[in-house]
Enzyme design. Structure first.
Site, PDB file in Angstrom:
ATOM      1  N   SER A 132       7.891  16.025  63.743  1.00  0.00           N
ATOM      2  CA  SER A 132       8.914  17.226  62.946  1.00  0.00           C
ATOM      3  C   SER A 132       8.242  18.432  62.345  1.00  0.00           C
ATOM      4  O   SER A 132       7.182  18.603  62.569  1.00  0.00           O
ATOM      5  CB  SER A 132       9.572  16.046  61.862  1.00  0.00           C
ATOM      6  OG  SER A 132       9.785  15.220  62.528  1.00  0.00           O
TER       7      SER A 132
HETATM    8  N1  SAH Z   1       7.232  11.365  60.531  1.00  0.00           N
HETATM    9  C1  SAH Z   1       7.508  11.147  61.827  1.00  0.00           C
HETATM   10  C2  SAH Z   1       8.381  11.257  62.645  1.00  0.00           C
HETATM   11  C3  SAH Z   1       8.840  11.100  64.060  1.00  0.00           C
HETATM   12  S1  SAH Z   1      10.235  11.121  64.831  1.00  0.00           S
HETATM   13  C4  SAH Z   1       6.325  12.379  62.312  1.00  0.00           C
HETATM   14  O1  SAH Z   1       5.854  12.708  61.337  1.00  0.00           O
HETATM   15  O2  SAH Z   1       6.111  12.569  63.359  1.00  0.00           O
HETATM   16  C5  SAH Z   1      10.651   9.924  64.606  1.00  0.00           C
HETATM   17  C6  SAH Z   1      10.569   8.147  64.768  1.00  0.00           C
HETATM   18  O3  SAH Z   1      11.595   7.759  64.472  1.00  0.00           O
HETATM   19  C7  SAH Z   1      10.439   7.957  65.765  1.00  0.00           C
HETATM   20  O4  SAH Z   1       9.233   7.485  65.794  1.00  0.00           O
HETATM   21  C8  SAH Z   1      11.283   6.773  66.151  1.00  0.00           C
HETATM   22  O5  SAH Z   1      10.183   5.948  66.862  1.00  0.00           O
HETATM   23  C9  SAH Z   1      11.334   6.136  64.954  1.00  0.00           C
HETATM   24  N2  SAH Z   1      12.682   4.915  65.169  1.00  0.00           N
HETATM   25  C10 SAH Z   1      13.415   5.986  65.468  1.00  0.00           C
HETATM   26  N3  SAH Z   1      14.734   4.260  64.978  1.00  0.00           N
HETATM   27  C11 SAH Z   1      13.851   3.271  64.068  1.00  0.00           C
HETATM   28  C12 SAH Z   1      14.199   2.520  63.186  1.00  0.00           C
HETATM   29  N4  SAH Z   1      15.564   2.529  63.124  1.00  0.00           N
HETATM   30  N5  SAH Z   1      12.945   1.959  62.895  1.00  0.00           N
HETATM   31  C13 SAH Z   1      11.857   2.938  61.995  1.00  0.00           C
HETATM   32  N6  SAH Z   1      11.746   3.541  62.762  1.00  0.00           N
HETATM   33  C14 SAH Z   1      12.379   4.129  63.733  1.00  0.00           C
END
Ligand code: SAH
Length: 213
Positions: free
Chosen positions: A64
Protein backbone atom coordinates in the site's frame (compact mmCIF):
# COMPACT_ATOMS: atom_id res chain seq x y z
CA UNK A 1 20.33 -5.01 1.12
CA UNK A 2 21.30 -2.60 3.82
CA UNK A 3 19.72 0.36 5.54
CA UNK A 4 21.94 3.39 4.91
CA UNK A 5 21.95 7.10 5.79
CA UNK A 6 20.62 7.74 2.33
CA UNK A 7 17.61 5.53 3.01
CA UNK A 8 17.06 7.21 6.35
CA UNK A 9 17.14 10.62 4.70
CA UNK A 10 14.59 9.49 2.13
CA UNK A 11 12.36 8.22 4.93
CA UNK A 12 12.46 11.57 6.70
CA UNK A 13 11.36 13.14 3.42
CA UNK A 14 8.60 10.58 3.05
CA UNK A 15 7.33 11.28 6.59
CA UNK A 16 7.22 14.99 5.68
CA UNK A 17 5.29 14.25 2.51
CA UNK A 18 2.78 12.15 4.43
CA UNK A 19 2.47 14.85 7.10
CA UNK A 20 1.87 17.49 4.41
CA UNK A 21 -1.00 15.34 3.13
CA UNK A 22 -2.69 15.54 6.54
CA UNK A 23 -1.26 12.90 8.89
CA UNK A 24 -0.66 14.45 12.33
CA UNK A 25 -0.17 11.45 14.67
CA UNK A 26 3.48 11.69 15.77
CA UNK A 27 3.82 8.00 16.49
CA UNK A 28 2.59 7.11 13.02
CA UNK A 29 5.05 9.56 11.44
CA UNK A 30 7.81 8.09 13.62
CA UNK A 31 6.97 4.66 12.28
CA UNK A 32 7.29 5.92 8.69
CA UNK A 33 10.68 7.41 9.57
CA UNK A 34 11.81 4.22 11.29
CA UNK A 35 10.76 1.36 9.04
CA UNK A 36 13.07 0.48 6.13
CA UNK A 37 10.37 0.18 3.46
CA UNK A 38 12.95 -0.64 0.77
CA UNK A 39 13.60 -3.98 2.49
CA UNK A 40 9.95 -4.94 1.95
CA UNK A 41 10.37 -4.72 -1.84
CA UNK A 42 12.46 -6.82 -4.21
CA UNK A 43 15.93 -5.29 -4.42
CA UNK A 44 15.52 -4.16 -8.04
CA UNK A 45 12.72 -1.81 -6.91
CA UNK A 46 14.67 -0.19 -4.11
CA UNK A 47 14.47 3.22 -5.79
CA UNK A 48 10.68 3.21 -5.59
CA UNK A 49 10.51 2.51 -1.88
CA UNK A 50 10.38 6.09 -0.64
CA UNK A 51 8.05 7.55 -3.19
CA UNK A 52 4.54 7.97 -1.81
CA UNK A 53 3.01 5.37 -4.11
CA UNK A 54 1.66 1.84 -4.00
CA UNK A 55 3.93 -0.68 -5.68
CA UNK A 56 3.47 -4.20 -7.13
CA UNK A 57 4.84 -7.03 -4.97
CA UNK A 58 4.16 -10.67 -5.93
CA UNK A 59 1.13 -12.62 -6.98
CA UNK A 60 -0.59 -9.55 -8.43
CA UNK A 61 -0.63 -7.80 -5.05
CA UNK A 62 0.66 -4.42 -3.93
CA UNK A 63 2.39 -2.80 -1.00
CA UNK A 64 0.00 0.00 0.00
CA UNK A 65 0.93 3.63 -0.53
CA UNK A 66 2.68 5.04 2.57
CA UNK A 67 0.03 7.75 2.93
CA UNK A 68 -2.69 5.08 2.92
CA UNK A 69 -0.83 3.02 5.53
CA UNK A 70 -0.44 6.13 7.70
CA UNK A 71 -4.09 7.16 7.19
CA UNK A 72 -5.47 3.75 8.14
CA UNK A 73 -3.08 3.41 11.08
CA UNK A 74 -4.01 6.84 12.44
CA UNK A 75 -7.69 5.82 12.36
CA UNK A 76 -6.97 2.70 14.42
CA UNK A 77 -5.66 4.77 17.38
CA UNK A 78 -3.27 2.02 18.38
CA UNK A 79 -2.11 2.04 21.99
CA UNK A 80 0.69 -0.03 23.54
CA UNK A 81 -0.28 -3.69 23.90
CA UNK A 82 -3.45 -3.26 21.88
CA UNK A 83 -4.48 -6.46 20.16
CA UNK A 84 -4.71 -5.64 16.47
CA UNK A 85 -5.90 -7.88 13.65
CA UNK A 86 -4.65 -7.15 10.14
CA UNK A 87 -6.31 -8.64 7.06
CA UNK A 88 -3.89 -8.84 4.11
CA UNK A 89 -0.31 -9.31 5.35
CA UNK A 90 1.07 -8.69 1.84
CA UNK A 91 4.64 -7.40 2.06
CA UNK A 92 4.43 -7.05 5.85
CA UNK A 93 5.03 -3.30 5.81
CA UNK A 94 1.75 -2.41 7.52
CA UNK A 95 2.43 -5.16 10.06
CA UNK A 96 5.80 -3.57 10.83
CA UNK A 97 4.14 -0.17 11.32
CA UNK A 98 1.72 -1.73 13.84
CA UNK A 99 4.58 -3.48 15.64
CA UNK A 100 6.44 -0.19 15.85
CA UNK A 101 3.42 1.18 17.74
CA UNK A 102 3.89 -1.71 20.19
CA UNK A 103 0.72 -3.51 19.21
CA UNK A 104 0.27 -7.25 19.50
CA UNK A 105 -0.35 -8.05 15.88
CA UNK A 106 -2.30 -10.93 14.35
CA UNK A 107 -2.16 -10.93 10.56
CA UNK A 108 -3.90 -13.04 7.90
CA UNK A 109 -2.92 -13.55 4.24
CA UNK A 110 -4.80 -15.62 1.64
CA UNK A 111 -2.01 -15.87 -0.98
CA UNK A 112 0.14 -18.81 -0.04
CA UNK A 113 3.27 -17.61 -1.84
CA UNK A 114 3.15 -14.23 -0.14
CA UNK A 115 2.29 -15.76 3.21
CA UNK A 116 5.42 -17.94 3.06
CA UNK A 117 7.72 -15.27 1.77
CA UNK A 118 6.64 -12.62 4.27
CA UNK A 119 6.67 -15.06 7.17
CA UNK A 120 10.35 -15.85 6.43
CA UNK A 121 11.08 -12.16 6.04
CA UNK A 122 9.62 -11.42 9.50
CA UNK A 123 11.85 -14.09 11.01
CA UNK A 124 14.93 -12.81 9.22
CA UNK A 125 14.27 -9.21 10.25
CA UNK A 126 13.30 -10.04 13.83
CA UNK A 127 9.75 -8.72 13.47
CA UNK A 128 7.53 -10.61 15.87
CA UNK A 129 3.83 -10.55 15.18
CA UNK A 130 1.85 -12.77 17.58
CA UNK A 131 0.47 -14.80 14.68
CA UNK A 132 0.89 -14.91 10.92
CA UNK A 133 -1.98 -16.93 9.52
CA UNK A 134 -2.58 -18.41 6.08
CA UNK A 135 -6.34 -18.20 5.70
CA UNK A 136 -9.41 -16.18 4.89
CA UNK A 137 -9.67 -12.73 6.38
CA UNK A 138 -13.44 -12.71 5.91
CA UNK A 139 -13.60 -15.12 8.84
CA UNK A 140 -11.30 -13.06 11.04
CA UNK A 141 -9.65 -14.90 13.91
CA UNK A 142 -12.40 -15.97 16.33
CA UNK A 143 -9.98 -17.90 18.57
CA UNK A 144 -8.05 -14.70 19.36
CA UNK A 145 -10.97 -12.24 19.44
CA UNK A 146 -11.93 -9.73 20.69
CA UNK A 147 -9.54 -7.15 19.23
CA UNK A 148 -8.92 -3.50 20.08
CA UNK A 149 -8.83 -2.82 16.39
CA UNK A 150 -8.99 -4.48 13.01
CA UNK A 151 -7.49 -3.16 9.77
CA UNK A 152 -8.41 -4.49 6.34
CA UNK A 153 -5.79 -3.71 3.69
CA UNK A 154 -7.75 -4.97 0.67
CA UNK A 155 -10.94 -3.58 -0.86
CA UNK A 156 -14.03 -5.35 0.51
CA UNK A 157 -17.26 -5.31 -1.56
CA UNK A 158 -19.19 -4.84 1.70
CA UNK A 159 -18.34 -4.81 5.39
CA UNK A 160 -17.15 -8.27 6.51
CA UNK A 161 -19.74 -9.03 9.23
CA UNK A 162 -17.57 -11.50 11.14
CA UNK A 163 -15.00 -8.78 11.75
CA UNK A 164 -17.52 -6.44 13.41
CA UNK A 165 -18.34 -9.24 15.84
CA UNK A 166 -14.66 -9.66 16.78
CA UNK A 167 -14.22 -6.09 18.08
CA UNK A 168 -14.12 -5.18 21.76
CA UNK A 169 -16.68 -2.64 22.90
CA UNK A 170 -14.98 0.64 21.95
CA UNK A 171 -12.97 -1.23 19.31
CA UNK A 172 -12.35 0.14 15.80
CA UNK A 173 -12.58 -1.49 12.38
CA UNK A 174 -10.99 0.33 9.44
CA UNK A 175 -12.00 -1.11 6.09
CA UNK A 176 -12.01 0.21 2.51
CA UNK A 177 -15.42 -0.66 1.04
CA UNK A 178 -16.27 -0.80 -2.67
CA UNK A 179 -15.45 -2.56 -5.92
CA UNK A 180 -13.33 -0.46 -8.32
CA UNK A 181 -12.81 2.35 -5.88
CA UNK A 182 -13.27 2.10 -2.13
CA UNK A 183 -14.53 4.43 0.57
CA UNK A 184 -12.37 4.26 3.69
CA UNK A 185 -14.84 3.33 6.40
CA UNK A 186 -14.42 3.40 10.17
CA UNK A 187 -16.73 1.42 12.46
CA UNK A 188 -16.57 1.97 16.22
CA UNK A 189 -18.32 -0.59 18.38
CA UNK A 190 -20.51 1.32 20.83
CA UNK A 191 -22.15 -1.68 22.49
CA UNK A 192 -22.85 -5.33 21.79
CA UNK A 193 -25.20 -4.39 18.93
CA UNK A 194 -24.45 -0.75 18.05
CA UNK A 195 -21.76 0.51 15.70
CA UNK A 196 -20.95 4.07 14.71
CA UNK A 197 -19.95 4.38 11.06
CA UNK A 198 -17.87 7.11 9.39
CA UNK A 199 -16.84 7.43 5.75
CA UNK A 200 -13.47 9.05 5.13
CA UNK A 201 -12.69 9.46 1.47
CA UNK A 202 -11.86 7.44 -1.65
CA UNK A 203 -8.95 5.04 -2.05
CA UNK A 204 -7.92 2.21 -4.36
CA UNK A 205 -6.96 -1.25 -3.11
CA UNK A 206 -6.55 -4.72 -4.58
CA UNK A 207 -9.74 -6.73 -3.96
CA UNK A 208 -10.43 -8.68 -0.80
CA UNK A 209 -11.10 -12.21 -2.07
CA UNK A 210 -12.50 -15.25 -0.34
CA UNK A 211 -10.17 -18.15 0.29
CA UNK A 212 -11.96 -21.39 -0.53
CA UNK A 213 -9.55 -23.88 1.01
N1 SAH B 1 -0.82 -4.71 4.21
C1 SAH B 1 -0.17 -5.02 2.95
C2 SAH B 1 -1.08 -4.66 1.77
C3 SAH B 1 -1.07 -5.78 0.79
S1 SAH B 1 -2.30 -5.66 -0.49
C4 SAH B 1 1.18 -4.34 2.84
O1 SAH B 1 1.47 -3.46 3.65
O2 SAH B 1 1.97 -4.71 1.98
C5 SAH B 1 -3.61 -6.60 0.21
C6 SAH B 1 -3.34 -8.04 0.60
O3 SAH B 1 -4.58 -8.61 1.02
C7 SAH B 1 -2.84 -8.92 -0.54
O4 SAH B 1 -1.63 -9.51 -0.16
C8 SAH B 1 -3.95 -9.96 -0.72
O5 SAH B 1 -3.48 -11.24 -1.09
C9 SAH B 1 -4.58 -9.97 0.66
N2 SAH B 1 -5.96 -10.46 0.73
C10 SAH B 1 -6.97 -10.28 -0.16
N3 SAH B 1 -8.09 -10.89 0.27
C11 SAH B 1 -7.80 -11.48 1.47
C12 SAH B 1 -8.53 -12.26 2.40
N4 SAH B 1 -9.80 -12.60 2.21
N5 SAH B 1 -7.88 -12.68 3.53
C13 SAH B 1 -6.59 -12.38 3.74
N6 SAH B 1 -5.84 -11.65 2.89
C14 SAH B 1 -6.43 -11.21 1.76
Amino acid sequence: MKDTHKHQGMRRQLAETVAAKGITDKKVLDAIRAIPRHLFLDSSFEDHAYVDKAFPIRAGQTISQPFTVAFQTELLQVGPNHKVLEIGTGSGYQTAVLLHLKAKVYTIERQQELFKKTNLFFERMGYRPKKVVFGDGYKGLPENAPFDSIIVTAGAPEVPRALLGQLKIGGRLVVPIGDDEQVMTLFVRKSEKEFEKKELGAFRFVPMLENKN
